[in-house]
Design a protein around this motif. Structure first.
Motif, PDB file in Angstrom:
ATOM      1  N   TRP A 103      -3.099   0.244   5.769  1.00 41.77           N
ATOM      2  CA  TRP A 103      -4.380  -0.312   5.343  1.00 41.77           C
ATOM      3  C   TRP A 103      -5.508   0.709   5.467  1.00 41.77           C
ATOM      4  O   TRP A 103      -6.548   0.565   4.830  1.00 41.77           O
ATOM      5  CB  TRP A 103      -4.728  -1.553   6.171  1.00 41.77           C
ATOM      6  CG  TRP A 103      -4.078  -2.804   5.653  1.00 41.77           C
ATOM      7  CD1 TRP A 103      -2.983  -2.898   4.838  1.00 41.77           C
ATOM      8  CD2 TRP A 103      -4.494  -4.138   5.924  1.00 41.77           C
ATOM      9  NE1 TRP A 103      -2.683  -4.199   4.590  1.00 41.77           N
ATOM     10  CE2 TRP A 103      -3.589  -4.992   5.238  1.00 41.77           C
ATOM     11  CE3 TRP A 103      -5.515  -4.697   6.673  1.00 41.77           C
ATOM     12  CZ2 TRP A 103      -3.697  -6.389   5.293  1.00 41.77           C
ATOM     13  CZ3 TRP A 103      -5.619  -6.082   6.728  1.00 41.77           C
ATOM     14  CH2 TRP A 103      -4.729  -6.914   6.034  1.00 41.77           C
ATOM     15  N   TRP A 104      -5.310   1.720   6.303  1.00 42.31           N
ATOM     16  CA  TRP A 104      -6.346   2.732   6.497  1.00 42.31           C
ATOM     17  C   TRP A 104      -6.057   4.003   5.696  1.00 42.31           C
ATOM     18  O   TRP A 104      -6.686   5.037   5.924  1.00 42.31           O
ATOM     19  CB  TRP A 104      -6.489   3.063   7.976  1.00 42.31           C
ATOM     20  CG  TRP A 104      -7.218   2.007   8.755  1.00 42.31           C
ATOM     21  CD1 TRP A 104      -7.790   0.874   8.265  1.00 42.31           C
ATOM     22  CD2 TRP A 104      -7.464   2.000  10.161  1.00 42.31           C
ATOM     23  NE1 TRP A 104      -8.367   0.150   9.280  1.00 42.31           N
ATOM     24  CE2 TRP A 104      -8.191   0.811  10.456  1.00 42.31           C
ATOM     25  CE3 TRP A 104      -7.151   2.857  11.208  1.00 42.31           C
ATOM     26  CZ2 TRP A 104      -8.604   0.467  11.746  1.00 42.31           C
ATOM     27  CZ3 TRP A 104      -7.550   2.521  12.494  1.00 42.31           C
ATOM     28  CH2 TRP A 104      -8.272   1.341  12.757  1.00 42.31           C
ATOM     29  N   PRO A 136      -9.983   3.449  -1.959  1.00 41.80           N
ATOM     30  CA  PRO A 136      -8.800   2.880  -1.312  1.00 41.80           C
ATOM     31  C   PRO A 136      -7.506   3.397  -1.927  1.00 41.80           C
ATOM     32  O   PRO A 136      -7.453   3.705  -3.125  1.00 41.80           O
ATOM     33  CB  PRO A 136      -8.945   1.373  -1.563  1.00 41.80           C
ATOM     34  CG  PRO A 136     -10.381   1.159  -1.879  1.00 41.80           C
ATOM     35  CD  PRO A 136     -10.848   2.411  -2.555  1.00 41.80           C
ATOM     36  N   THR A 164     -10.966  -2.589  -1.798  1.00 44.13           N
ATOM     37  CA  THR A 164     -11.771  -2.540  -0.581  1.00 44.13           C
ATOM     38  C   THR A 164     -11.250  -1.475   0.370  1.00 44.13           C
ATOM     39  O   THR A 164     -10.079  -1.517   0.784  1.00 44.13           O
ATOM     40  CB  THR A 164     -11.767  -3.908   0.137  1.00 44.13           C
ATOM     41  OG1 THR A 164     -12.200  -4.916  -0.785  1.00 44.13           O
ATOM     42  CG2 THR A 164     -12.691  -3.886   1.343  1.00 44.13           C
ATOM     43  N   ASN A 201     -10.214   0.421   3.527  1.00 41.31           N
ATOM     44  CA  ASN A 201      -9.743  -0.004   4.850  1.00 41.31           C
ATOM     45  C   ASN A 201      -9.472  -1.503   4.931  1.00 41.31           C
ATOM     46  O   ASN A 201      -9.385  -2.063   6.023  1.00 41.31           O
ATOM     47  CB  ASN A 201     -10.731   0.377   5.959  1.00 41.31           C
ATOM     48  CG  ASN A 201     -10.922   1.866   6.092  1.00 41.31           C
ATOM     49  OD1 ASN A 201     -10.083   2.651   5.654  1.00 41.31           O
ATOM     50  ND2 ASN A 201     -12.030   2.281   6.667  1.00 41.31           N
ATOM     51  N   HIS A 202      -9.354  -2.170   3.761  1.00 43.17           N
ATOM     52  CA  HIS A 202      -9.151  -3.627   3.734  1.00 43.17           C
ATOM     53  C   HIS A 202     -10.226  -4.341   4.541  1.00 43.17           C
ATOM     54  O   HIS A 202     -10.015  -5.446   5.035  1.00 43.17           O
ATOM     55  CB  HIS A 202      -7.756  -3.985   4.258  1.00 43.17           C
ATOM     56  CG  HIS A 202      -6.654  -3.697   3.271  1.00 43.17           C
ATOM     57  ND1 HIS A 202      -5.921  -4.684   2.660  1.00 43.17           N
ATOM     58  CD2 HIS A 202      -6.173  -2.525   2.771  1.00 43.17           C
ATOM     59  CE1 HIS A 202      -5.034  -4.129   1.842  1.00 43.17           C
ATOM     60  NE2 HIS A 202      -5.173  -2.819   1.895  1.00 43.17           N
ATOM     61  N   ASN A 203     -11.348  -3.652   4.727  1.00 40.87           N
ATOM     62  CA  ASN A 203     -12.481  -4.188   5.479  1.00 40.87           C
ATOM     63  C   ASN A 203     -12.130  -4.479   6.942  1.00 40.87           C
ATOM     64  O   ASN A 203     -12.739  -5.333   7.585  1.00 40.87           O
ATOM     65  CB  ASN A 203     -13.050  -5.450   4.815  1.00 40.87           C
ATOM     66  CG  ASN A 203     -14.539  -5.594   5.076  1.00 40.87           C
ATOM     67  OD1 ASN A 203     -15.252  -4.601   5.239  1.00 40.87           O
ATOM     68  ND2 ASN A 203     -15.027  -6.825   5.139  1.00 40.87           N
ATOM     69  N   VAL A 204     -11.142  -3.744   7.457  1.00 44.36           N
ATOM     70  CA  VAL A 204     -10.759  -3.861   8.867  1.00 44.36           C
ATOM     71  C   VAL A 204     -11.093  -2.537   9.542  1.00 44.36           C
ATOM     72  O   VAL A 204     -10.670  -1.477   9.082  1.00 44.36           O
ATOM     73  CB  VAL A 204      -9.250  -4.167   9.011  1.00 44.36           C
ATOM     74  CG1 VAL A 204      -8.838  -4.114  10.479  1.00 44.36           C
ATOM     75  CG2 VAL A 204      -8.929  -5.527   8.428  1.00 44.36           C
ATOM     76  N   PHE A 205     -11.846  -2.602  10.632  1.00 45.09           N
ATOM     77  CA  PHE A 205     -12.303  -1.374  11.276  1.00 45.09           C
ATOM     78  C   PHE A 205     -11.889  -1.262  12.738  1.00 45.09           C
ATOM     79  O   PHE A 205     -12.181  -0.267  13.384  1.00 45.09           O
ATOM     80  CB  PHE A 205     -13.828  -1.262  11.143  1.00 45.09           C
ATOM     81  CG  PHE A 205     -14.273  -1.186   9.703  1.00 45.09           C
ATOM     82  CD1 PHE A 205     -14.220   0.017   9.012  1.00 45.09           C
ATOM     83  CD2 PHE A 205     -14.672  -2.307   9.028  1.00 45.09           C
ATOM     84  CE1 PHE A 205     -14.594   0.099   7.678  1.00 45.09           C
ATOM     85  CE2 PHE A 205     -15.056  -2.251   7.694  1.00 45.09           C
ATOM     86  CZ  PHE A 205     -15.022  -1.034   7.012  1.00 45.09           C
TER      87      PHE A 205
END
Length: 245
Positions: A147-148, A161, A166, A168-172
Motif C-alpha cells: 500500500w505504500w 500511487p 490515492t 498510500n491508500h490514505n494510511v499513514f
C-alpha cells in the motif's frame, strides 16, 4: 514418512561472490543450512546439489550427500525447480523413497544461514497434516507494504500511487496497514507430485511446482536472513554470534 532435505547451492553469485562459502560466525554459510537440516527431526536424508567442489567437500564433512549439478542447471538464469528435479531424480537412483509420489521434499537455500529453530519441522508437519501440495515460509513485509509503494517519475520527481488513485491508500501509520507477507526464503516443502508437475490442472509458470493447495507458515519479521548483500553477511554474523543462537 521418508523426507528428503535438498539444499541448493551453486558456485556463482553476482551480488556477493562465493556467498555460500563465506565465513559467518566462524562457519561457512552453507554449513548453517546443513546443520539445520541434519538437526530437524522430520528429515530422513540430507543432500546438497552443487557445481562447486569446495561446497561439496564441506557438505560431505558434515554428513550430507552430494549431487553434482550440471553446468546448465547452475547458471544465474537456471530455475530452482529444474535443479531440484534433477537432484531428486539422481537421489532416487540410490534411495527409492525419493520417488514416492507424496513424499515431502524440503528445499533449502544454501545462502540462508539464519532460520528460526524448528522451522523445517513446522513446515513438514503442516504439509503432512494438511495434505497440501506445498508449504512455504513467509515474513511480514513491515514498512515495505504494497500500500505504500509509489511510482516516482525519474525526470520530474512527480509521485503517484502504484495502483489506484490515492497515495498510500490514505494510511499513514504502519499499525493501520492490513496484514501482508512475503516469502522469506527460510523453507519450502513440496510433495514429489507437485515438484514434478504431476498434479492435473495446474497452469504452466515458474511456480507451477508449488501445486494447487499452497500453505504458508509465518516467521517473525527479521527471523530469516537471506544473504544477498554484504550487509546481510554482517547481520547474519552478529545474530549467529549472539546468545540467542
Amino acid at each position: 514418512m521418508p523426507t528428503l532435505a535438498l539444499i541448493l547451492a551453486r558456485a556463482g553469485s553476482k551480488g556477493v561472490p562465493r556467498k555460500n562459502a563465506a565465513l559467518i560466525a566462524g562457519k561457512p554459510c552453507i554449513a548453517w543450512t546443513i546443520d539445520a537440516a541434519k538437526s530437524a527431526s522430520t528429515i530422513t536424508r540430507t543432500v546438497l546439489s552443487t557445481d562447486d567442489a569446495a561446497l561439496a567437500a564441506i557438505a560431505r564433512s558434515l554428513g550430507a550427500e552430494v549431487i553434482q549439478r550440471p553446468a546448465n542447471l547452475a547458471s544465474d538464469t537456471a530455475r530452482i525447480d529444474d535443479a531440484a528435479r534433477h537432484a531428486v531424480t539422481e537421489t532416487a537412483r540410490l534411495w527409492p523413497a525419493a520417488a514416492e509420489p507424496n513424499s515431502p521434499i524440503v528445499i533449502l537455500y544454501g545462502n540462508v544461514p539464519v532460520r528460526p529453530p524448528g522451522l523445517i519441522d513446522r513446515a513438514v508437519k503442516l504439509l503432512l497434516s494438511s495434505g497440501a501440495d506445498s508449504v512455504q515460509s513467509y515474513a511480514p513485509v513491515g514498512k515495505f507494504h504494497p500500500w505504500w509503494t509509489a511510482r516516482v517519475d525519474p525526470d520530474s520527481g512527480a509521485v503517484r500511487p502504484w495502483e489506484g488513485d490515492t497515495l498510500n491508500h490514505n494510511v499513514f501509520r504502519r499499525q493501520d496497514l492490513p496484514s501482508a507477507h512475503i516469502p522469506d526464503g527460510g523453507v519450502l516443502v513440496v510433495t514429489r507430485r507437485a515438484l514434478f508437475c504431476e498434479i492435473p490442472g495446474i497452469p504452466p509458470g515458474p511456480h507451477a511446482f508449488f501445486g494447487r493447495d499452497r500453505r504458508g507458515i509465518i516467521n517473525p519479521e527479521g527471523a530469516v536472513i537471506d544473504i544477498d548483500s554484504a550487509t546481510d553477511l554482517l547481520v547474519a554474523d552478529a545474530m549467529l554470534r549472539s546468545a540467542a543462537y
